[in-house]
Design a protein around this motif. Structure first.
Motif, PDB file in Angstrom:
ATOM      1  N   TYR A  94       0.848  -1.194   0.000  1.00 29.09           N
ATOM      2  CA  TYR A  94       0.000   0.000   0.000  1.00 29.09           C
ATOM      3  C   TYR A  94       0.886   1.247   0.000  1.00 29.09           C
ATOM      4  CZ  TYR A  94      -4.194  -2.757   0.722  1.00 29.09           C
ATOM      5  OH  TYR A  94      -5.242  -3.648   0.549  1.00 29.09           O
ATOM      6  N   TYR A  95       0.572   2.131  -0.926  1.00 28.83           N
ATOM      7  CA  TYR A  95       1.323   3.369  -1.083  1.00 28.83           C
ATOM      8  C   TYR A  95       0.417   4.565  -0.834  1.00 28.83           C
ATOM      9  CZ  TYR A  95       4.502   0.393  -3.791  1.00 28.83           C
ATOM     10  OH  TYR A  95       5.347  -0.602  -4.212  1.00 28.83           O
ATOM     11  N   CYS A  96       0.971   5.601  -0.228  1.00 30.52           N
ATOM     12  CA  CYS A  96       0.252   6.866  -0.224  1.00 30.52           C
ATOM     13  C   CYS A  96       0.990   7.838  -1.148  1.00 30.52           C
ATOM     14  CB  CYS A  96       0.087   7.448   1.175  1.00 30.52           C
ATOM     15  SG  CYS A  96       1.597   7.994   2.001  1.00 30.52           S
ATOM     16  N   ALA A  97       0.234   8.784  -1.658  1.00 31.12           N
ATOM     17  CA  ALA A  97       0.784   9.745  -2.598  1.00 31.12           C
ATOM     18  C   ALA A  97       0.077  11.078  -2.410  1.00 31.12           C
ATOM     19  CB  ALA A  97       0.600   9.242  -4.036  1.00 31.12           C
ATOM     20  N   ALA A  98       0.767  12.159  -2.753  1.00 34.64           N
ATOM     21  CA  ALA A  98       0.216  13.502  -2.595  1.00 34.64           C
ATOM     22  C   ALA A  98       0.211  14.223  -3.929  1.00 34.64           C
ATOM     23  CB  ALA A  98       1.046  14.295  -1.584  1.00 34.64           C
ATOM     24  N   GLY A  99      -0.893  14.890  -4.196  1.00 35.76           N
ATOM     25  CA  GLY A  99      -0.996  15.651  -5.426  1.00 35.76           C
ATOM     26  C   GLY A  99      -1.822  16.903  -5.202  1.00 35.76           C
ATOM     27  N   PRO A 100      -1.649  17.923  -6.053  1.00 39.47           N
ATOM     28  CA  PRO A 100      -2.312  19.205  -5.826  1.00 39.47           C
ATOM     29  C   PRO A 100      -3.707  19.320  -6.414  1.00 39.47           C
ATOM     30  CG  PRO A 100      -0.816  19.398  -7.666  1.00 39.47           C
ATOM     31  CD  PRO A 100      -0.696  17.983  -7.169  1.00 39.47           C
ATOM     32  N   ASN A 101      -4.096  18.361  -7.248  1.00 39.71           N
ATOM     33  CA  ASN A 101      -5.335  18.529  -8.007  1.00 39.71           C
ATOM     34  C   ASN A 101      -6.517  17.849  -7.342  1.00 39.71           C
ATOM     35  OD1 ASN A 101      -3.895  19.833 -10.099  1.00 39.71           O
ATOM     36  ND2 ASN A 101      -3.278  17.835 -10.903  1.00 39.71           N
ATOM     37  N   ARG A 102      -7.631  18.557  -7.318  1.00 34.53           N
ATOM     38  CA  ARG A 102      -8.853  17.985  -6.778  1.00 34.53           C
ATOM     39  C   ARG A 102      -9.244  16.764  -7.612  1.00 34.53           C
ATOM     40  NH1 ARG A 102     -11.737  19.764  -2.854  1.00 34.53           N
ATOM     41  NH2 ARG A 102     -13.835  18.971  -2.570  1.00 34.53           N
ATOM     42  N   PRO A 103      -9.663  15.681  -6.971  1.00 29.69           N
ATOM     43  CA  PRO A 103     -10.007  14.469  -7.732  1.00 29.69           C
ATOM     44  C   PRO A 103     -11.105  14.737  -8.750  1.00 29.69           C
ATOM     45  CG  PRO A 103      -9.844  13.968  -5.409  1.00 29.69           C
ATOM     46  CD  PRO A 103      -9.791  15.460  -5.520  1.00 29.69           C
ATOM     47  N   LYS A 104     -10.964  14.095  -9.877  1.00 30.98           N
ATOM     48  CA  LYS A 104     -11.945  14.216 -10.953  1.00 30.98           C
ATOM     49  C   LYS A 104     -12.328  12.807 -11.375  1.00 30.98           C
ATOM     50  CE  LYS A 104     -10.211  16.243 -14.513  1.00 30.98           C
ATOM     51  NZ  LYS A 104      -9.733  17.232 -15.495  1.00 30.98           N
ATOM     52  N   LEU A 105     -13.598  12.588 -11.574  1.00 28.26           N
ATOM     53  CA  LEU A 105     -14.054  11.263 -11.980  1.00 28.26           C
ATOM     54  C   LEU A 105     -13.725  11.051 -13.451  1.00 28.26           C
ATOM     55  CD1 LEU A 105     -15.526   8.769 -10.872  1.00 28.26           C
ATOM     56  CD2 LEU A 105     -17.659   9.749 -11.731  1.00 28.26           C
ATOM     57  N   ARG A 106     -12.907  10.048 -13.707  1.00 22.45           N
ATOM     58  CA  ARG A 106     -12.548   9.675 -15.073  1.00 22.45           C
ATOM     59  C   ARG A 106     -13.106   8.282 -15.307  1.00 22.45           C
ATOM     60  NH1 ARG A 106      -7.946  12.379 -13.069  1.00 22.45           N
ATOM     61  NH2 ARG A 106      -7.131  14.033 -14.376  1.00 22.45           N
ATOM     62  N   GLY A 107     -14.121   8.191 -16.145  1.00 23.54           N
ATOM     63  CA  GLY A 107     -14.808   6.911 -16.269  1.00 23.54           C
ATOM     64  C   GLY A 107     -15.428   6.577 -14.929  1.00 23.54           C
ATOM     65  N   SER A 108     -14.943   5.494 -14.301  1.00 22.31           N
ATOM     66  CA  SER A 108     -15.477   5.129 -12.986  1.00 22.31           C
ATOM     67  C   SER A 108     -14.426   5.300 -11.889  1.00 22.31           C
ATOM     68  CB  SER A 108     -15.962   3.678 -13.006  1.00 22.31           C
ATOM     69  OG  SER A 108     -14.893   2.814 -13.350  1.00 22.31           O
ATOM     70  N   SER A 109     -13.308   5.979 -12.201  1.00 16.94           N
ATOM     71  CA  SER A 109     -12.203   6.078 -11.247  1.00 16.94           C
ATOM     72  C   SER A 109     -11.945   7.506 -10.802  1.00 16.94           C
ATOM     73  CB  SER A 109     -10.914   5.534 -11.880  1.00 16.94           C
ATOM     74  OG  SER A 109     -11.032   4.158 -12.145  1.00 16.94           O
ATOM     75  N   LEU A 111      -9.050   8.020  -8.762  1.00 22.25           N
ATOM     76  CA  LEU A 111      -7.609   8.131  -8.561  1.00 22.25           C
ATOM     77  C   LEU A 111      -6.890   7.880  -9.884  1.00 22.25           C
ATOM     78  CD1 LEU A 111      -8.802   7.087  -5.632  1.00 22.25           C
ATOM     79  CD2 LEU A 111      -6.356   6.991  -5.125  1.00 22.25           C
ATOM     80  N   TYR A 112      -6.035   8.804 -10.234  1.00 23.76           N
ATOM     81  CA  TYR A 112      -5.285   8.769 -11.494  1.00 23.76           C
ATOM     82  C   TYR A 112      -3.842   9.068 -11.138  1.00 23.76           C
ATOM     83  CZ  TYR A 112      -4.230  10.066 -16.351  1.00 23.76           C
ATOM     84  OH  TYR A 112      -3.715  10.159 -17.613  1.00 23.76           O
ATOM     85  N   GLU A 113      -2.965   8.092 -11.319  1.00 29.22           N
ATOM     86  CA  GLU A 113      -1.601   8.219 -10.826  1.00 29.22           C
ATOM     87  C   GLU A 113      -0.870   9.482 -11.273  1.00 29.22           C
ATOM     88  OE1 GLU A 113       0.992   4.880 -10.825  1.00 29.22           O
ATOM     89  OE2 GLU A 113      -0.604   3.445 -10.366  1.00 29.22           O
ATOM     90  N   PRO A 114      -1.001   9.906 -12.511  1.00 28.21           N
ATOM     91  CA  PRO A 114      -0.265  11.124 -12.918  1.00 28.21           C
ATOM     92  C   PRO A 114      -0.658  12.387 -12.151  1.00 28.21           C
ATOM     93  CG  PRO A 114      -0.891   9.859 -14.835  1.00 28.21           C
ATOM     94  CD  PRO A 114      -1.600   9.244 -13.658  1.00 28.21           C
ATOM     95  N   ASP A 115      -1.777  12.340 -11.415  1.00 31.86           N
ATOM     96  CA  ASP A 115      -2.174  13.504 -10.618  1.00 31.86           C
ATOM     97  C   ASP A 115      -1.309  13.661  -9.376  1.00 31.86           C
ATOM     98  OD1 ASP A 115      -5.801  13.269 -11.113  1.00 31.86           O
ATOM     99  OD2 ASP A 115      -4.231  14.217 -12.309  1.00 31.86           O
ATOM    100  N   TYR A 116      -0.524  12.642  -9.042  1.00 30.80           N
ATOM    101  CA  TYR A 116       0.193  12.619  -7.767  1.00 30.80           C
ATOM    102  C   TYR A 116       1.687  12.845  -7.990  1.00 30.80           C
ATOM    103  CZ  TYR A 116      -4.198  11.099  -5.918  1.00 30.80           C
ATOM    104  OH  TYR A 116      -5.529  11.057  -5.566  1.00 30.80           O
ATOM    105  N   ASP A 117       2.226  13.806  -7.236  1.00 34.79           N
ATOM    106  CA  ASP A 117       3.618  14.211  -7.414  1.00 34.79           C
ATOM    107  C   ASP A 117       4.577  13.509  -6.462  1.00 34.79           C
ATOM    108  OD1 ASP A 117       2.453  17.614  -7.834  1.00 34.79           O
ATOM    109  OD2 ASP A 117       2.779  16.057  -9.337  1.00 34.79           O
ATOM    110  N   TYR A 118       4.116  13.229  -5.257  1.00 38.27           N
ATOM    111  CA  TYR A 118       4.996  12.649  -4.238  1.00 38.27           C
ATOM    112  C   TYR A 118       4.444  11.289  -3.817  1.00 38.27           C
ATOM    113  CZ  TYR A 118       6.219  17.587  -3.892  1.00 38.27           C
ATOM    114  OH  TYR A 118       6.596  18.875  -4.177  1.00 38.27           O
ATOM    115  N   TRP A 119       5.363  10.355  -3.649  1.00 37.20           N
ATOM    116  CA  TRP A 119       4.976   8.988  -3.304  1.00 37.20           C
ATOM    117  C   TRP A 119       5.792   8.490  -2.127  1.00 37.20           C
ATOM    118  CZ3 TRP A 119       1.321   5.903  -5.893  1.00 37.20           C
ATOM    119  CH2 TRP A 119       0.744   6.496  -7.019  1.00 37.20           C
ATOM    120  N   GLY A 120       5.151   7.684  -1.294  1.00 34.86           N
ATOM    121  CA  GLY A 120       5.872   6.995  -0.246  1.00 34.86           C
ATOM    122  C   GLY A 120       6.471   5.703  -0.765  1.00 34.86           C
TER     123      GLY A 120
END
Length: 129
Positions: A94-109, A111-120
């Motif tokens: 399990y990974y946590c990640a931080a990103g600046p963009n408010r989540p947006k529904l893409r299809g049925s998802s 969470l979109y990995e490219p939205d996240y800049d920092y990863w644990g």
């Protein structure tokens, strides 16, 4: 130094619970969205849940709905993932990640990995009897 550190993983029996933590250092989470992702052996990484730390809005993928709860403690600069009724298929890193963009529904998802800049680095969760 910007850093996200996950903790709380481990070995748990089916039906058990774990609470994962994602602690940030070097920046404040207040202006970020924090996402939890997981990667099971031999599978692609998938989103589980995310939270907008500023207002507490939460979002869940199917993998996290009903059994998982995401929350934050702004004072501790930490986000949590409470996982209940765990199943063997929840076994993953399990990974946590931080990103600046408010989540947006893409299809049925949400969470979109490219939205996240920092990863644990991830924390292992193993559900097994």
């Amino acid at each position: 130094q910007v850093q996200l550190v996950e903790s709380g993983g481990g070995l748990v029996q089916p039906g058990g619970s774990l609470r994962l933590s994602c602690a940030a250092s070097g920046f404040t989470l207040d202006y970020y969205v924090i996402g939890w992702f997981r990667q099971a052996p031999g599978k692609e990484r998938e989103g589980v849940s995310c939270i907008s730390v500023s207002d507490g809005s939460t979002y869940y993928e199917d993998s996290g709905k009903g059994r998982f709860t995401i929350s934050r403690d702004n004072a501790k600069n930490t986000v949590y993932l409470q996982m209940n009724s765990l199943k063997p298929e929840d076994t993953a890193v399990y990974y946590c990640a931080a990103g600046p963009n408010r989540p947006k529904l893409r299809g049925s998802s949400w969470l979109y990995e490219p939205d996240y800049d920092y990863w644990g680095q991830g924390t292992q969760v193993t559900v097994s009897s």
